[in-house]
Motif scaffolding. Structure first.
Motif, PDB file in Angstrom:
ATOM      1  N   ASP A   1     -21.811 -44.212 -37.330  1.00 23.44           N
ATOM      2  CA  ASP A   1     -20.906 -43.086 -37.539  1.00 23.44           C
ATOM      3  C   ASP A   1     -21.568 -41.899 -38.220  1.00 23.44           C
ATOM      4  O   ASP A   1     -20.914 -40.887 -38.466  1.00 23.44           O
ATOM      5  CB  ASP A   1     -19.700 -43.526 -38.382  1.00 23.44           C
ATOM      6  N   GLU A   2     -22.840 -42.029 -38.594  1.00 22.54           N
ATOM      7  CA  GLU A   2     -23.554 -40.941 -39.247  1.00 22.54           C
ATOM      8  C   GLU A   2     -24.883 -40.709 -38.517  1.00 22.54           C
ATOM      9  O   GLU A   2     -25.330 -41.576 -37.771  1.00 22.54           O
ATOM     10  CB  GLU A   2     -23.804 -41.245 -40.722  1.00 22.54           C
ATOM     11  N   PRO A   3     -25.491 -39.544 -38.713  1.00 24.43           N
ATOM     12  CA  PRO A   3     -26.773 -39.303 -38.050  1.00 24.43           C
ATOM     13  C   PRO A   3     -27.817 -40.353 -38.449  1.00 24.43           C
ATOM     14  O   PRO A   3     -27.811 -40.864 -39.567  1.00 24.43           O
ATOM     15  CB  PRO A   3     -27.174 -37.912 -38.558  1.00 24.43           C
ATOM     16  N   PHE A   4     -28.695 -40.647 -37.515  1.00 23.50           N
ATOM     17  CA  PHE A   4     -29.846 -41.521 -37.733  1.00 23.50           C
ATOM     18  C   PHE A   4     -31.050 -40.596 -37.857  1.00 23.50           C
ATOM     19  O   PHE A   4     -31.339 -39.810 -36.940  1.00 23.50           O
ATOM     20  CB  PHE A   4     -29.993 -42.475 -36.548  1.00 23.50           C
ATOM     21  N   GLU A   5     -31.729 -40.650 -39.022  1.00 27.46           N
ATOM     22  CA  GLU A   5     -32.799 -39.703 -39.296  1.00 27.46           C
ATOM     23  C   GLU A   5     -34.030 -40.409 -39.833  1.00 27.46           C
ATOM     24  O   GLU A   5     -33.933 -41.457 -40.478  1.00 27.46           O
ATOM     25  CB  GLU A   5     -32.350 -38.665 -40.331  1.00 27.46           C
ATOM     26  N   GLY A   6     -35.169 -39.779 -39.603  1.00 29.90           N
ATOM     27  CA  GLY A   6     -36.400 -40.322 -40.150  1.00 29.90           C
ATOM     28  C   GLY A   6     -37.602 -39.489 -39.775  1.00 29.90           C
ATOM     29  O   GLY A   6     -37.488 -38.379 -39.249  1.00 29.90           O
ATOM     30  N   ILE A   7     -38.752 -40.077 -40.031  1.00 31.94           N
ATOM     31  CA  ILE A   7     -40.045 -39.444 -39.791  1.00 31.94           C
ATOM     32  C   ILE A   7     -40.876 -40.362 -38.912  1.00 31.94           C
ATOM     33  O   ILE A   7     -40.929 -41.573 -39.148  1.00 31.94           O
ATOM     34  CB  ILE A   7     -40.788 -39.198 -41.121  1.00 31.94           C
TER      35      ILE A   7
END
Length: 112
Positions: A92-98
């Motif tokens: 339900d929330e953005p999936f973020e990373g590097i």
């Protein structure tokens, strides 16, 4: 030494709901920030680059050879070069990373 702020980086919507920002790059590797909106996915693809990543927000599902691997905040991962994979955000929330690519991935095909 080169320094690039995320505010100055070029960000592209590679596919609907998937935002990729090309960050620093050198002779042997490059760095990319990713944001995948809820219910969006990176379609199956492969590239010759080894891809190592670190999750900073949300949860993602990598699908490799039909096997699902869930990664969440604080997890890191490696996708070998040439291995077909897809990434889904089922949360339900953005999936973020590097992500770090070696050799550098400075001209990705999704820009075509």
């Amino acid at each position: 030494m080169d320094v690039l702020s995320t505010e100055d980086a070029r960000t592209d919507e590679a596919v609907p709901g998937v935002y990729l920002s090309q960050l620093a790059d050198g002779d042997e590797m490059s760095v990319q920030k990713f944001v995948i909106d809820p219910d969006e996915a990176v379609p199956e693809h492969s590239h010759p680059h080894e891809q190592a990543g670190f999750v900073t927000r949300g949860e993602g599902v990598f699908v490799v050879d039909g096997e699902e691997r869930v990664v969440t905040v604080g997890d890191s991962y490696v996708v070998p070069g040439g291995e077909a994979h897809r990434v889904e955000n089922r949360g339900d929330e953005p999936f973020e990373g590097i992500d770090v690519f070696s050799p550098p991935r400075t001209d990705p095909d999704w820009r075509d």
